[in-house]
Scaffold this motif. Structure first.
Motif, PDB file in Angstrom:
ATOM      1  N   PHE A 192       8.883   5.246   0.571  1.00  0.00           N
ATOM      2  CA  PHE A 192       8.993   3.962  -0.129  1.00  0.00           C
ATOM      3  C   PHE A 192      10.152   3.147   0.438  1.00  0.00           C
ATOM      4  O   PHE A 192      10.008   1.960   0.761  1.00  0.00           O
ATOM      5  CB  PHE A 192       9.197   4.222  -1.625  1.00  0.00           C
ATOM      6  N   THR A 193      11.323   3.778   0.568  1.00  0.00           N
ATOM      7  CA  THR A 193      12.514   3.065   1.048  1.00  0.00           C
ATOM      8  C   THR A 193      12.339   2.610   2.488  1.00  0.00           C
ATOM      9  O   THR A 193      12.728   1.492   2.850  1.00  0.00           O
ATOM     10  CB  THR A 193      13.748   3.978   0.935  1.00  0.00           C
ATOM     11  N   ILE A 205       0.842  -1.203   0.000  1.00  0.00           N
ATOM     12  CA  ILE A 205       0.000   0.000   0.000  1.00  0.00           C
ATOM     13  C   ILE A 205       0.878   1.253   0.000  1.00  0.00           C
ATOM     14  O   ILE A 205       0.629   2.211  -0.746  1.00  0.00           O
ATOM     15  CB  ILE A 205      -0.947  -0.011   1.216  1.00  0.00           C
ATOM     16  N   VAL A 206       1.911   1.242   0.831  1.00  0.00           N
ATOM     17  CA  VAL A 206       2.829   2.388   0.870  1.00  0.00           C
ATOM     18  C   VAL A 206       3.572   2.519  -0.453  1.00  0.00           C
ATOM     19  O   VAL A 206       3.759   3.622  -0.975  1.00  0.00           O
ATOM     20  CB  VAL A 206       3.813   2.245   2.048  1.00  0.00           C
ATOM     21  N   PHE A 207       4.010   1.373  -1.012  1.00  0.00           N
ATOM     22  CA  PHE A 207       4.725   1.420  -2.286  1.00  0.00           C
ATOM     23  C   PHE A 207       3.855   2.045  -3.377  1.00  0.00           C
ATOM     24  O   PHE A 207       4.291   2.948  -4.104  1.00  0.00           O
ATOM     25  CB  PHE A 207       5.140   0.006  -2.718  1.00  0.00           C
ATOM     26  N   LEU A 208       2.630   1.570  -3.507  1.00  0.00           N
ATOM     27  CA  LEU A 208       1.738   2.071  -4.556  1.00  0.00           C
ATOM     28  C   LEU A 208       1.374   3.532  -4.319  1.00  0.00           C
ATOM     29  O   LEU A 208       1.294   4.325  -5.274  1.00  0.00           O
ATOM     30  CB  LEU A 208       0.475   1.203  -4.612  1.00  0.00           C
ATOM     31  N   SER A 224       4.904   6.268   7.490  1.00  0.00           N
ATOM     32  CA  SER A 224       4.981   6.589   6.061  1.00  0.00           C
ATOM     33  C   SER A 224       3.684   7.191   5.552  1.00  0.00           C
ATOM     34  O   SER A 224       3.689   8.239   4.882  1.00  0.00           O
ATOM     35  CB  SER A 224       5.317   5.315   5.275  1.00  0.00           C
ATOM     36  N   ILE A 225       2.559   6.560   5.854  1.00  0.00           N
ATOM     37  CA  ILE A 225       1.280   7.045   5.344  1.00  0.00           C
ATOM     38  C   ILE A 225       0.924   8.393   5.939  1.00  0.00           C
ATOM     39  O   ILE A 225       0.426   9.294   5.234  1.00  0.00           O
ATOM     40  CB  ILE A 225       0.171   6.011   5.636  1.00  0.00           C
ATOM     41  N   SER A 226       1.152   8.579   7.231  1.00  0.00           N
ATOM     42  CA  SER A 226       0.823   9.868   7.852  1.00  0.00           C
ATOM     43  C   SER A 226       1.666  10.987   7.270  1.00  0.00           C
ATOM     44  O   SER A 226       1.181  12.112   7.060  1.00  0.00           O
ATOM     45  CB  SER A 226       1.008   9.785   9.366  1.00  0.00           C
ATOM     46  N   MET A 227       2.930  10.706   6.988  1.00  0.00           N
ATOM     47  CA  MET A 227       3.798  11.723   6.393  1.00  0.00           C
ATOM     48  C   MET A 227       3.310  12.093   4.989  1.00  0.00           C
ATOM     49  O   MET A 227       3.210  13.274   4.647  1.00  0.00           O
ATOM     50  CB  MET A 227       5.228  11.194   6.334  1.00  0.00           C
ATOM     51  N   LEU A 228       2.985  11.098   4.191  1.00  0.00           N
ATOM     52  CA  LEU A 228       2.492  11.370   2.837  1.00  0.00           C
ATOM     53  C   LEU A 228       1.147  12.093   2.868  1.00  0.00           C
ATOM     54  O   LEU A 228       0.912  13.026   2.090  1.00  0.00           O
ATOM     55  CB  LEU A 228       2.362  10.060   2.063  1.00  0.00           C
ATOM     56  N   ALA A 229       0.280  11.669   3.789  1.00  0.00           N
ATOM     57  CA  ALA A 229      -1.043  12.294   3.870  1.00  0.00           C
ATOM     58  C   ALA A 229      -0.939  13.742   4.304  1.00  0.00           C
ATOM     59  O   ALA A 229      -1.604  14.631   3.746  1.00  0.00           O
ATOM     60  CB  ALA A 229      -1.930  11.503   4.835  1.00  0.00           C
ATOM     61  N   ALA A 230      -0.100  14.013   5.305  1.00  0.00           N
ATOM     62  CA  ALA A 230       0.027  15.376   5.809  1.00  0.00           C
ATOM     63  C   ALA A 230       0.602  16.323   4.770  1.00  0.00           C
ATOM     64  O   ALA A 230       0.271  17.513   4.742  1.00  0.00           O
ATOM     65  CB  ALA A 230       0.898  15.385   7.067  1.00  0.00           C
ATOM     66  N   ILE A 231       1.437  15.828   3.895  1.00  0.00           N
ATOM     67  CA  ILE A 231       2.068  16.681   2.886  1.00  0.00           C
ATOM     68  C   ILE A 231       1.187  16.837   1.661  1.00  0.00           C
ATOM     69  O   ILE A 231       1.015  17.939   1.114  1.00  0.00           O
ATOM     70  CB  ILE A 231       3.441  16.105   2.484  1.00  0.00           C
ATOM     71  N   PHE A 232       0.559  15.762   1.205  1.00  0.00           N
ATOM     72  CA  PHE A 232      -0.082  15.782  -0.113  1.00  0.00           C
ATOM     73  C   PHE A 232      -1.584  16.055  -0.081  1.00  0.00           C
ATOM     74  O   PHE A 232      -2.106  16.644  -1.033  1.00  0.00           O
ATOM     75  CB  PHE A 232       0.182  14.454  -0.829  1.00  0.00           C
ATOM     76  N   ILE A 233      -2.287  15.616   0.937  1.00  0.00           N
ATOM     77  CA  ILE A 233      -3.743  15.821   0.937  1.00  0.00           C
ATOM     78  C   ILE A 233      -4.107  17.307   0.889  1.00  0.00           C
ATOM     79  O   ILE A 233      -4.973  17.710   0.106  1.00  0.00           O
ATOM     80  CB  ILE A 233      -4.389  15.113   2.143  1.00  0.00           C
ATOM     81  N   PRO A 234      -3.488  18.190   1.711  1.00  0.00           N
ATOM     82  CA  PRO A 234      -3.814  19.621   1.589  1.00  0.00           C
ATOM     83  C   PRO A 234      -3.555  20.166   0.187  1.00  0.00           C
ATOM     84  O   PRO A 234      -4.302  21.009  -0.307  1.00  0.00           O
ATOM     85  CB  PRO A 234      -2.900  20.278   2.623  1.00  0.00           C
ATOM     86  N   LYS A 235      -2.517  19.683  -0.476  1.00  0.00           N
ATOM     87  CA  LYS A 235      -2.191  20.193  -1.804  1.00  0.00           C
ATOM     88  C   LYS A 235      -3.236  19.738  -2.813  1.00  0.00           C
ATOM     89  O   LYS A 235      -3.603  20.479  -3.722  1.00  0.00           O
ATOM     90  CB  LYS A 235      -0.814  19.690  -2.211  1.00  0.00           C
TER      91      LYS A 235
END
Length: 822
Positions: A483-484, A446-449, A683-694
């Motif tokens: 991802f890494t 899920i994180v990879f995709l 990983s998911i929280s970091m991606l969500a916090a950065i990208f969802i507002p954008k």
């Protein structure tokens, strides 16, 4: 006087009351047990004991006759267990179950009353003259430990390091024998390479410790009445070697002894000599050679035979395969030399394949490891043992077997792995992560995709203002880091049920800190660099300086952190690496085990782990500092507030998660589950916090009809921003400028106040004025005369003013939006 055959409870009762003087037992339990044991051993390994007969000098090993009289009558409890075939406990909870089982025997049914025997209580010891560097002993030790594990008994068996002399080795062997015997072992198997250990053997006999000898000491074993001697009979083996050598039409023969103190090797040379002399061949004698010096070996042999010629007609007999390599080098200079050797090794099989050696003699050290453990276990549990009608000691011959060809590939693999037996899954609990692994890998996918999808989203919308102001390069770095970091789940989910090769498991363990450290450093260095870049640009604008900051300029912290991570990880991996280890739970007797990656064996691994934790804490700390500095900048430019929330969440995860990881370390399923949850949430929280507002902003911008291009917005909008229609109309202070090709008159004083307010907020205005066609010099002169009071600023309504960064400082890749509230 009345005697009889066989045993049962009635016969034992008659002997106890004097009605029978004796009975002759053939020990049917041994007949059944050993038949199955030997058949299984042959089916698994293809190995069997050598032939023996009553006509041989050593006698045979038989189950009877055993004479039982009043003097050696078994106790009532053992009689009962013999009737019930000596039941053995297979698991701890079987005892009560087995006591309730009824058996039908001799046409009547009775309830079991013999408690099952718990073999975990059996303690055996072994003292063998085995040196660590001699590979001959590897099969013996592997077989002994495998058999002890199969039978569920406790075995203590160690090898000796290289000693200064044979006397030192014998002294250490004697000391260890005495320690075992005085420590209460149930049985002891030993080798007797020298008479120097006989005092210890005698003392153990006085303590009534059941003993047998292995490999060396047949005569001493018989002299002291040990139960068994398990080996090849060395004189007979040497004689067979001499007969085989004589078939090659040699005229001279030499026996090479690398352990002159070892009586076993002396017996081999004696048998070899006898066969050679009987064949009419000249025997050159027994020549002592060093065990580990090729130069001296060459010198001694050439002094005996001569240095010239191809040595046709000469044959040499080696007494151990581990000293074969120097002789193969010698044969290169004297190609007609005939070589035979005792024992087998990879070098021997290769030499047989290349036709460099005539034969090898295999005494089956693997069988010498199996048999003592089986026989002592049966003796301890049942009191029964094999009988030699010629003497007290039963000679169990494991060789000799003449080896004249190389092994098949499959046999070679099995020999190299010592016929490792698959464990019984019903008895053992290995705590594999089979059930947890699919869930862990699914979350990782899920994180990879998600990471890949967000990278594609950034590339698609990188020219849109919402994405551009967020700096696409660093957004992609955040995705790569997430991802890494989640690839760490893959090696964490591996165990010896999935990966059979321990070397590959060790590599997986060593990859864990690399993957996690790289992912963490990439993610948070990107966040730090991203916000630092914004702060540098705004600080430059505040000082009215032109500054161009590219991603390359702020990657230095990332490269520095990456460098120190690589240094620490390299030292850890090279000096004291992580490795895979399967351990048993306390008190489980190896039935309940768990496999985990272990940090390392020395202090270096701990030091490097602490260093890596401190290094990776740096980007987190720095990202928080830069986020605090950028707290007043519009969220369209950075994610400082989101990052601060992320940091708070990560601190909570560490405070709660790390102690729990320590608590569940010995539970592989729980350990993998918690690690996976932590990595997934981070990983998911970091991606969500950065990208969802954008994504939300981009959606709103797409629906909005406002023109978001870089302009001084609203100067032509009546009633909202200053224009010619709503400013003061002092003619001397008016000037013209064009908007949409229309002429406008504005009050220079009001424009100056507006420009001054922008400058107070750190915005460069020279370009704005030039773009609007306003004389910058007039504005500058007017500003000098204007008061900097707050009331003056409040006369200008500048609610939304956006300035293109390319108009501010020459950086074309970032549009900076600044919001002033009045």
């Amino acid at each position: 006087m009345v005697g009889t055959y066989d045993t049962n409870s009635q016969i034992y009762a008659n002997i106890a009351t004097g009605k029978f003087a004796f009975t002759v037992s053939q020990q049917p339990f041994l007949q059944g047990y050993l038949s199955v044991a030997f058949a299984s051993m042959y089916a698994i390994t293809g190995k069997k004991l050598a032939d023996s007969s009553l006509e041989s000098s050593s006698g045979a090993y038989l189950t009877g006759p055993k004479i039982i009289s009043l003097e050696n009558l078994p106790l009532d409890s053992r009689q009962l267990c013999e009737t019930e075939s000596f039941p053995t406990c297979r698991m701890e909870d079987n005892q009560s179950m087995m006591q309730e089982v009824s058996m039908e025997l001799s046409n009547f049914t009775y309830s079991k009353r013999c408690d099952c025997f718990d073999r975990k209580s059996i303690k055996l010891g072994g003292v063998i003259h085995a040196l660590e560097h001699v590979s001959f002993w590897d099969p013996l030790f592997a077989a002994a430990f495998q058999t002890s594990e199969d039978l569920g008994i406790q075995l203590t068996l160690d090898r000796f390091s290289a000693q200064e002399s044979s006397e030192t080795l014998n002294d250490k062997m004697a000391s260890k024998m005495l320690n075992f015997c005085s420590g209460g072992v149930n049985g002891l198997f030993i080798s007797i390479p020298s008479e120097n250990v006989l005092d210890a053997v005698k003392r153990c006999k006085e303590l009534d410790v059941p003993m047998l000898s292995v490999n060396a000491g047949a005569d001493y074993s018989q002299e002291y009445g040990l139960f068994y001697h398990i080996a090849q009979l060395e004189y007979n083996a040497g004689y067979a070697a001499g007969q085989r050598m004589a078939e090659e039409n040699i005229s001279n023969a030499l026996c090479l002894n690398h352990e002159p103190f070892n009586i076993v090797l002396k017996e081999r040379c004696t048998g070899f000599e006898q066969a050679i002399i009987e064949a009419g061949i000249t025997y050159l004698g027994e020549l002592d050679i060093p065990e580990d010096s090729k130069a001296i070996t060459f010198q001694e042999i050439e002094a005996k035979i001569g240095t010239e010629g191809d040595w046709e007609g000469y044959g040499v007999m080696l007494l151990g395969a581990h000293v074969l390599p120097p002789l193969l080098d010698l044969k290169a200079s004297h190609p007609k030399l005939t070589i035979g050797t005792f024992d087998v090794s990879d070098d021997l099989y290769k030499a047989l394949e290349d036709d460099l050696v005539l034969f090898g003699i295999n005494q089956e050290p693997y069988l010498q490891g199996i048999m003592p453990v089986i026989l002592l276990t049966i003796l301890t549990q049942t009191g029964q043992h094999l009988i030699n009608p010629l003497n007290d000691t039963a000679f169990i011959e494991t060789g000799p077997a003449m080896i004249e060809s190389s092994q098949s590939k499959s046999q070679e693999i099995c020999e190299a792995n010592f016929y490792k037996v698959c464990p019984d899954e019903d008895l053992y609990n290995f705590h594999y992560v089979t059930k947890v692994r699919p869930v862990a890998l699914s979350l990782a996918c899920i994180v990879f995709l998600t990471s890949i999808g967000l990278v594609l989203w950034v590339l698609k919308f990188k020219h849109r203002r919402v994405v551009k102001v967020s700096q696409p390069f660093f957004l992609i770095m955040v995705c790569v880091g997430a991802f890494t970091m989640c690839t760490t789940i893959i090696p964490l989910s591996m165990d010896d049920n999935l990966v059979k090769d321990e070397a590959n498991l060790n590599l997986a363990c060593r990859s864990i800190p690399w993957l996690f450290s790289f992912g963490f450093t990439i993610s948070f260095s990107a966040l730090f660099s991203k916000i630092w870049r914004i702060n540098l640009i705004l600080a430059s604008a505040a000082k009215f300086r032109r500054l161009k900051v590219t991603p390359k300029d702020v990657l230095l912290p990332f490269l520095v952190l990456l460098f120190f991570n690589v240094c620490c990880l390299t030292i850890w991996t090279v000096v004291d690496p992580m490795y895979w280890q399967r351990s048993s739970y306390c008190g489980s007797d190896n039935l309940d085990t768990y496999g985990m990656c272990v940090r390392g064996e020395g202090p270096i691994s701990l030091i490097m782990l602490i260093m890596i934790c401190l290094i990776n804490a740096i980007p987190v700390f720095l990202a928080n500092i830069q986020a605090y500095k950028a707290r007043k900048v519009s969220t369209e430019l950075n994610e400082s507030k989101n990052i601060q929330l992320l940091m708070a969440g990560f601190v909570q995860i560490c405070v709660v998660g790390i102690p729990i990881l320590g608590l569940v370390y010995t539970n592989p399923s729980a350990y993998l589950s918690l690690w996976t949850l932590l990595l997934f949430v981070m990983s998911i929280s970091m991606l969500a916090a950065i990208f969802i507002p954008k994504m939300i902003q981009l959606r709103k911008k797409s629906k909005s009809k406002k023109d978001n291009r870089a302009t001084v917005s609203g100067l032509s909008t009546p009633g909202k921003y200053p224009s010619a229609n709503n400013m003061s109309t002092r003619d001397s202070d008016q000037m013209q400028f064009k908007i949409n090709d229309e002429e406008h008159l504005i009050n220079i004083e009001n424009v100056s106040k507006f420009v001054k307010s922008l400058q107070d907020e750190g915005i460069e205005t020279e370009r704005l004025l030039k773009k609007a066609g306003i004389d910058a010099e007039k504005v500058k002169l007017s500003i000098e005369s204007i008061s900097n009071s707050v009331s003056d600023r409040k006369s200008i309504d500048s609610e939304n003013i956006y300035v293109n960064k390319s108009d501010v400082d020459g950086n074309d890749d970032l549009a900076v939006g600044v919001k002033f509230e009045t």
